[in-house]
Every structure is written in structure tokens, then in C-alpha cells.
Scaffold this active site. Structure first.
Site: not given
Length: 329
Positions: A1-3
Site C-alpha cells: 500500500m502506497c508508493t
């Protein structure tokens, strides 16, 4: 989850972009927080401070800084890391509630190097807090970047902070831990290996794609082209909406994205559920001591026409400063 992706050589500017991937809406609004606000650690400890720098942050549930940048070009980004282990809360050590962890750095430091030195000297501990609505306790790590092009990834493992501090650490996603992500990247064609560039939404695959594409961006001719280039990379690493899977209740989708121009002090926000991109020019905000805090109500912006769009620097509404989630007494 998330970059999170950093572009340190965008025709003389340093840009950083991030996707916020989460399994539910984070109730995100933008906040303008001036200098001079007095804060404490939120865990009943001895750490208290007065904000030396003003900042603009993307809040989560209006009680946590999830992303943001300060007026001198230091930015930070909270992402998920399942392996995080903050240890048992030791009141003899300086501590920060997870909700105010990022804000401490935005309030107090100009550069990544200053922040990294303070972490090593203080041995500060992060104290996780449960979501009041669900009871879920997040497990997160933190990226910091600055207008000099410096970068650091802070992960808590076995109760202690590991700081990955190097200008070359341009990309961050999620599991596994950062040392293992670096080793996995070496297996990919273009980074020393033979595996083709991967295409799934797994964290290691997003890490590889982000590293590959940010290294191949053309030199922008304008600030707008620079922001567009960064959006093109983080959108390639975004996670699409999906039908809920009972076997994966926390599977995430990209709910919003930001691009911060740390050189020109512009913070750009893009929601995947609302039609318009908005941005804030920090140089045009009043961060002076005694200036009011401001809130930009993104959650109330549901109009397809005539809503918030473009430069919203002058659209913040005066309000009390954000109240961060604290450890119950």
C-alpha cells in the site's frame, strides 16, 4: 500500500510524488500550519516543541499528518510497512505518537541530514495508536526528502529506528523491509539482473517500475511538465479500484496522490474520486508566528463543476490547528 518516488534532477528542481493506497477513505483535507504552534509528543512524555517552520500537510481523519512539506522544502510521507516493530513503549526514551511523527520533522528541520542526525542522537521511539473508529493499529514507515535532493527511509524494526540515508534511495513502497527491496531490485533487467520489468501491484513490483521510469523521465521545460512527469510515474504504480475480496479485507486501492516540488515550494494534490487537481504555493501562504491555521475542505468538495480546482492557495479557511491523536491517559 502506497508508493513514493523522488526525482532529484528535474531541470534544476527536486520533485517527489506519492500514492496513498488504503482500503477505506482517509477523510483527507489539506491543512496550512504556521510557525509558532506549540505541540507535544502525544504520549505523555517530556518531548514538547514550538513549530519553527510552517507546513502544508495532507491529514488522515483530521488527526494525523500522512504527507506534507514545510516552507523550507523538507517533505515527508507515511507509508505502510507490515514488518514494523516499535517495541514496548519505554517512557525513559523520547517518544512520538505515530499521528504526530511526521509533523515533528516538518516543524523542526530544514534538511534530511538534520533529521537523521536527531534520530540517531535522541533514539526516539514511535508509539503506535489505534484508529478510534476501527481499532486498527497501523504499521508504517516514513520517507523524508529535501530541496537538496537528499533522502532517508526510516523503519522501526525490533524496537529501534533503522535509517536508510542516501541520495540514491529515490523509491519506497511497502514490504519487505528496505534492505530486501534493494536486493530484489538487483534481480530486474536494467538494475543488474535478468528478470523483465514486473507488472503486478505487489510492493516489490511497484518499487521496480517506479525506479525504472523515474530514471527515464525527459528533462522538463516547465514546472507544469515536471509535475506531469512525476504524475506519470506514480500513476504507473497506482492500484486500481477492485471488488472487495473477503480473503483480503485490507487490499488497497489508490485513493489520492501528491506531487511536491521541493525547490519551487508547490504542493499538488489529486484525488481519484474527485475530478480536479489542486495545488498550493507555499511561498504565498502566511506562516508567520501568530498567523491562523487554515483548512482546505476536500471532503466537502463533491461538485463536478465549480468545485475546487487549480491554485487553491487562497482558499484555506481559518480554523484552529489540527488536533493530533494522542495516547489515552
Amino acid at each position: 500500500m502506497c508508493t513514493r518516488v523522488m526525482w532529484p534532477d528535474a531541470a534544476g528542481a527536486v520533485l517527489v510524488g506519492r500514492n496513498m493506497d488504503y482500503h477505506r477513505d482517509t477523510g483527507t483535507n489539506l491543512w496550512s500550519l504556521p510557525r509558532g504552534i506549540e505541540r507535544n509528543d502525544g504520549v505523555g512524555g517530556s518531548l514538547a516543541w514550538t513549530a519553527e517552520y510552517g507546513s502544508v500537510v495532507a491529514g488522515a481523519f483530521d488527526m494525523m499528518s500522512a504527507d506534507g512539506m514545510n516552507e523550507v522544502g523538507l517533505a515527508g510521507h507515511i507509508l505502510w510497512l507490515a514488518e514494523s516493530d516499535y517495541g514496548t513503549h519505554d517512557k525513559a526514551r523520547p517518544g512520538l505518537s505515530m499521528a504526530i511523527w511526521l509533523q515533528y520533522f516538518l516543524d523542526n528541520f530544514r534538511t534530511v541530514a538534520e533529521a537523521a542526525a536527531w534520530i540517531a542522537e535522541s533514539e526516539v521511539q514511535v508509539v503506535p495508536l489505534g484508529d478510534p473508529a476501527t481499532g486498527e493499529v497501523p504499521a508504517v514507515h516514513l520517507a523524508l526528502d529535501d530541496a537538496n535532493g537528499d533522502s532517508a527511509i526510516i523503519e522501526y524494526l525490533d524496537g529501534k529506528a533503522t535509517v536508510w540515508h542516501d541520495r540514491d534511495y529515490r523509491v519506497m513502497t511497502n514490504s519487505p523491509t528496505y534492505d530486501k527491496q534493494i536486493e530484489l531490485l538487483k534481480e530486474v533487467d536494467g538494475f543488474g539482473g535478468t528478470k523483465p520489468l514486473p507488472g503486478t501491484t505487489l510492493a516489490a513490483d511497484r518499487f521496480a517500475r517506479a525506479a525504472y521510469y523515474v530514471g527515464r523521465l525527459p528533462e522538463p521545460k516547465t514546472k507544469v511538465e515536471a509535475v506531469a512527469g512525476m504524475f506519470s510515474v506514480i500513476r504507473n504504480a497506482a492500484q486500481p479500484f477492485r471488488i472487495p475480496d473477503p480473503d483480503k479485507p485490507y487490499a488497497s486501492q489508490t485513493i489520492w496522490q501528491t506531487v511536491a516540488d521541493l525547490t519551487n515550494k508547490r504542493y499538488v494534490f489529486d484525488s481519484t474520486t474527485r475530478p480536479n487537481v489542486v495545488w498550493v504555493d507555499l511561498d504565498k501562504l502566511d506562516f508567520g508566528v501568530g498567523a491562523p491555521a487554515g483548512k482546505l475542505d476536500l471532503m466537502g468538495d463533491t461538485a463536478l463543476e465549480g468545485g475546487l480546482a487549480g491554485n487553491v492557495t487562497g482558499r484555506f479557511e481559518e480554523t484552529a490547528p489540527m488536533q493530533f491523536l494522542t495516547l489515552p491517559s
